[in-house]
Motif scaffolding. Structure first.
Motif, PDB file in Angstrom:
ATOM      1  N   GLN A   1       9.477  -3.950  11.358  1.00  0.00           N
ATOM      2  CA  GLN A   1       9.097  -5.251  10.809  1.00  0.00           C
ATOM      3  C   GLN A   1       8.626  -5.084   9.373  1.00  0.00           C
ATOM      4  OE1 GLN A   1       6.439  -7.744  12.976  1.00  0.00           O
ATOM      5  NE2 GLN A   1       7.696  -7.776  14.827  1.00  0.00           N
ATOM      6  N   PRO A   2       8.947  -6.032   8.493  1.00  0.00           N
ATOM      7  CA  PRO A   2       8.529  -5.917   7.090  1.00  0.00           C
ATOM      8  C   PRO A   2       7.015  -6.029   6.957  1.00  0.00           C
ATOM      9  CG  PRO A   2       9.500  -8.069   7.517  1.00  0.00           C
ATOM     10  CD  PRO A   2       9.727  -7.245   8.747  1.00  0.00           C
ATOM     11  N   PRO A   3       6.460  -5.498   5.855  1.00  0.00           N
ATOM     12  CA  PRO A   3       5.003  -5.463   5.690  1.00  0.00           C
ATOM     13  C   PRO A   3       4.322  -6.822   5.816  1.00  0.00           C
ATOM     14  CG  PRO A   3       6.037  -3.998   4.109  1.00  0.00           C
ATOM     15  CD  PRO A   3       7.151  -4.730   4.798  1.00  0.00           C
ATOM     16  N   HIS A   4       4.955  -7.914   5.349  1.00  0.00           N
ATOM     17  CA  HIS A   4       4.268  -9.213   5.412  1.00  0.00           C
ATOM     18  C   HIS A   4       4.106  -9.682   6.860  1.00  0.00           C
ATOM     19  CE1 HIS A   4       8.491 -10.625   5.478  1.00  0.00           C
ATOM     20  NE2 HIS A   4       8.027 -11.698   6.087  1.00  0.00           N
ATOM     21  N   ARG A   5       5.055  -9.316   7.732  1.00  0.00           N
ATOM     22  CA  ARG A   5       4.906  -9.676   9.141  1.00  0.00           C
ATOM     23  C   ARG A   5       3.856  -8.802   9.822  1.00  0.00           C
ATOM     24  NH1 ARG A   5      11.000 -11.018  11.462  1.00  0.00           N
ATOM     25  NH2 ARG A   5      11.375 -12.823  10.092  1.00  0.00           N
ATOM     26  N   LEU A   6       3.791  -7.537   9.428  1.00  0.00           N
ATOM     27  CA  LEU A   6       2.750  -6.660   9.969  1.00  0.00           C
ATOM     28  C   LEU A   6       1.368  -7.161   9.550  1.00  0.00           C
ATOM     29  CD1 LEU A   6       4.356  -3.150   9.400  1.00  0.00           C
ATOM     30  CD2 LEU A   6       4.091  -4.357  11.564  1.00  0.00           C
ATOM     31  N   LEU A   7       1.268  -7.640   8.314  1.00  0.00           N
ATOM     32  CA  LEU A   7      -0.003  -8.181   7.833  1.00  0.00           C
ATOM     33  C   LEU A   7      -0.419  -9.384   8.672  1.00  0.00           C
ATOM     34  CD1 LEU A   7      -2.173  -7.881   5.627  1.00  0.00           C
ATOM     35  CD2 LEU A   7      -0.867  -9.526   4.261  1.00  0.00           C
ATOM     36  N   ALA A   8       0.535 -10.232   8.990  1.00  0.00           N
ATOM     37  CA  ALA A   8       0.239 -11.393   9.826  1.00  0.00           C
ATOM     38  C   ALA A   8      -0.194 -10.974  11.235  1.00  0.00           C
ATOM     39  CB  ALA A   8       1.462 -12.305   9.901  1.00  0.00           C
ATOM     40  N   SER A   9       0.270  -9.791  11.683  1.00  0.00           N
ATOM     41  CA  SER A   9      -0.112  -9.275  13.001  1.00  0.00           C
ATOM     42  C   SER A   9      -1.485  -8.620  12.993  1.00  0.00           C
ATOM     43  CB  SER A   9       0.924  -8.247  13.481  1.00  0.00           C
ATOM     44  OG  SER A   9       2.196  -8.836  13.606  1.00  0.00           O
ATOM     45  N   GLY A  10      -2.012  -8.332  11.778  1.00  0.00           N
ATOM     46  CA  GLY A  10      -3.331  -7.725  11.683  1.00  0.00           C
ATOM     47  C   GLY A  10      -3.327  -6.290  11.222  1.00  0.00           C
ATOM     48  N   LEU A  11      -2.213  -5.834  10.621  1.00  0.00           N
ATOM     49  CA  LEU A  11      -2.106  -4.458  10.156  1.00  0.00           C
ATOM     50  C   LEU A  11      -1.857  -4.467   8.654  1.00  0.00           C
ATOM     51  CD1 LEU A  11      -0.212  -1.640  12.023  1.00  0.00           C
ATOM     52  CD2 LEU A  11      -0.152  -1.776   9.540  1.00  0.00           C
ATOM     53  N   SER A  12      -2.775  -3.835   7.901  1.00  0.00           N
ATOM     54  CA  SER A  12      -2.688  -3.808   6.444  1.00  0.00           C
ATOM     55  C   SER A  12      -2.672  -2.368   5.960  1.00  0.00           C
ATOM     56  CB  SER A  12      -3.884  -4.554   5.838  1.00  0.00           C
ATOM     57  OG  SER A  12      -3.803  -4.597   4.429  1.00  0.00           O
ATOM     58  N   ARG A  13      -2.222  -2.164   4.699  1.00  0.00           N
ATOM     59  CA  ARG A  13      -2.150  -0.802   4.172  1.00  0.00           C
ATOM     60  C   ARG A  13      -2.520  -0.760   2.697  1.00  0.00           C
ATOM     61  NH1 ARG A  13       3.479   2.033   2.876  1.00  0.00           N
ATOM     62  NH2 ARG A  13       1.972   3.276   1.722  1.00  0.00           N
ATOM     63  N   SER A  14      -2.965   0.426   2.268  1.00  0.00           N
ATOM     64  CA  SER A  14      -3.105   0.722   0.847  1.00  0.00           C
ATOM     65  C   SER A  14      -2.003   1.693   0.464  1.00  0.00           C
ATOM     66  CB  SER A  14      -4.481   1.335   0.557  1.00  0.00           C
ATOM     67  OG  SER A  14      -4.526   2.668   1.057  1.00  0.00           O
ATOM     68  N   PHE A  15      -1.914   2.011  -0.831  1.00  0.00           N
ATOM     69  CA  PHE A  15      -0.824   2.854  -1.314  1.00  0.00           C
ATOM     70  C   PHE A  15      -1.364   4.120  -1.961  1.00  0.00           C
ATOM     71  CE2 PHE A  15       0.931  -1.327  -0.913  1.00  0.00           C
ATOM     72  CZ  PHE A  15       2.226  -1.120  -0.473  1.00  0.00           C
ATOM     73  N   GLN A  16      -0.519   5.160  -1.952  1.00  0.00           N
ATOM     74  CA  GLN A  16      -0.897   6.445  -2.547  1.00  0.00           C
ATOM     75  C   GLN A  16      -1.131   6.300  -4.045  1.00  0.00           C
ATOM     76  OE1 GLN A  16       1.858   9.558  -1.618  1.00  0.00           O
ATOM     77  NE2 GLN A  16       0.815  11.082  -2.841  1.00  0.00           N
ATOM     78  N   ILE A  17      -0.262   5.536  -4.713  1.00  0.00           N
ATOM     79  CA  ILE A  17      -0.426   5.240  -6.135  1.00  0.00           C
ATOM     80  C   ILE A  17      -1.127   3.893  -6.238  1.00  0.00           C
ATOM     81  CG2 ILE A  17       0.772   4.799  -8.310  1.00  0.00           C
ATOM     82  CD1 ILE A  17       3.034   6.594  -7.262  1.00  0.00           C
ATOM     83  N   THR A  18      -2.183   3.837  -7.030  1.00  0.00           N
ATOM     84  CA  THR A  18      -2.975   2.619  -7.139  1.00  0.00           C
ATOM     85  C   THR A  18      -2.084   1.423  -7.424  1.00  0.00           C
ATOM     86  OG1 THR A  18      -4.810   3.945  -7.985  1.00  0.00           O
ATOM     87  CG2 THR A  18      -4.956   1.567  -8.271  1.00  0.00           C
ATOM     88  N   ASN A  19      -2.223   0.379  -6.621  1.00  0.00           N
ATOM     89  CA  ASN A  19      -1.311  -0.766  -6.649  1.00  0.00           C
ATOM     90  C   ASN A  19      -2.113  -2.048  -6.858  1.00  0.00           C
ATOM     91  OD1 ASN A  19       1.221  -2.028  -6.405  1.00  0.00           O
ATOM     92  ND2 ASN A  19       0.882  -2.431  -4.236  1.00  0.00           N
ATOM     93  N   LEU A  20      -2.499  -2.299  -8.108  1.00  0.00           N
ATOM     94  CA  LEU A  20      -3.300  -3.463  -8.457  1.00  0.00           C
ATOM     95  C   LEU A  20      -2.646  -4.221  -9.606  1.00  0.00           C
ATOM     96  CD1 LEU A  20      -6.794  -1.700  -8.517  1.00  0.00           C
ATOM     97  CD2 LEU A  20      -5.990  -3.246  -6.720  1.00  0.00           C
ATOM     98  N   PHE A  21      -3.119  -5.448  -9.845  1.00  0.00           N
ATOM     99  CA  PHE A  21      -2.728  -6.191 -11.039  1.00  0.00           C
ATOM    100  C   PHE A  21      -3.735  -5.826 -12.131  1.00  0.00           C
ATOM    101  CE2 PHE A  21      -1.043  -8.885  -7.578  1.00  0.00           C
ATOM    102  CZ  PHE A  21       0.286  -8.963  -7.989  1.00  0.00           C
TER     103      PHE A  21
END
Length: 249
Positions: free
Chosen positions: A71-91
């Motif tokens: 499942q793509p990350p946005h669907r996993l997020l809706a299921s309650g599973l979130s992630r961070s990234f090895q390389i800093t991923n911010l605006f």
């Protein structure tokens, strides 16, 4: 404790390379599970399979009893599973507050898309909670790009938690950190699990941190699971010692 994540026979192959080969393990609800291994062991590929970044060649991922394989990350997020990234991923050109608000907007569930930002009351309350929880209140108006590396990594974890997930995947959260920042991050992860009941799966290169922090450790080597168990059991495992340090002479 009940498993909230179940990985069964997970594999991925890139041409002739089996990056992950028939890996199975479970992560218990409310616990900290770590995946470690030498460079090239397949840790990042396994993490990307679980988080939906790449599709498996074989095997399955179940989250809270539901099959979420590929499942793509946005669907996993809706299921309650979130992630961070090895390389800093911010605006980096946006403020700390705005980085958090964009992530917390998920909580609005599409409500008020055409209304001014100040009407997103649920998201704004979550931002204030995170600024306090992560001790970023004094930096709220600063651009994310001007933060120290340790502060940026802390902000990224806060962003990952903006949607109130039940499980957080952390990809090398202490990479590039100073000794003091590493200790602060270790304490933060422990608090998230102990005080907030968050289930955490982390990939980490710092073996000492893993042994001090984790409830359960999975060791990867050459794309396969080499061992798993409590930290003391893994540390004493002869095969794990050989994988990290070579054969004893």
């Amino acid at each position: 404790m009940t498993p909230i994540l179940s990985v069964q026979g997970l594999s991925v192959q890139f041409g002739a390379l089996k990056a992950v080969n028939d890996v199975s393990f479970e992560a218990r609800q409310g616990a900290i599970t770590a995946v470690i291994g030498p460079n090239g062991a397949g840790k990042s590929s396994l993490f990307n399979l679980i988080s939906g970044a790449i599709r498996p060649t074989a095997g399955s991922v179940r989250f809270d009893g539901v099959d979420v394989t590929a499942q793509p990350p946005h669907r996993l997020l809706a299921s309650g599973l979130s992630r961070s990234f090895q390389i800093t991923n911010l605006f980096f050109d946006l403020s700390v507050r705005e980085n958090l608000r964009l992530a917390a907007q998920f909580l609005e569930q599409g409500r008020g898309l055409l209304r001014p930002v100040q009407h997103s009351s649920t998201a704004l309350r979550r931002v204030d909670e995170l600024l306090e929880q992560f001790d970023l209140g004094g930096k709220a108006g600063e651009l994310a790009g001007y933060l120290s590396h340790g502060e940026q990594r802390r902000l990224e974890i806060a962003v990952s938690l903006a949607s109130r997930p039940r499980m957080l995947l952390l990809d090398e959260p202490t990479q590039g950190m100073s000794h003091s920042d590493t200790h602060e991050t270790e304490a933060l992860i422990r608090r998230l699990s102990r005080d907030h009941g968050l289930t955490i799966l982390l990939v980490e290169h710092d073996v000492e941190l893993v042994m001090n922090l984790s409830d359960h450790v999975v060791v990867m080597h050459q794309g396969q699971k080499l061992a798993e168990g409590r930290p003391a059991e893994v540390r004493a495992n002869a095969a794990v010692q050989t994988a990290y340090f070579g054969e004893k002479t």
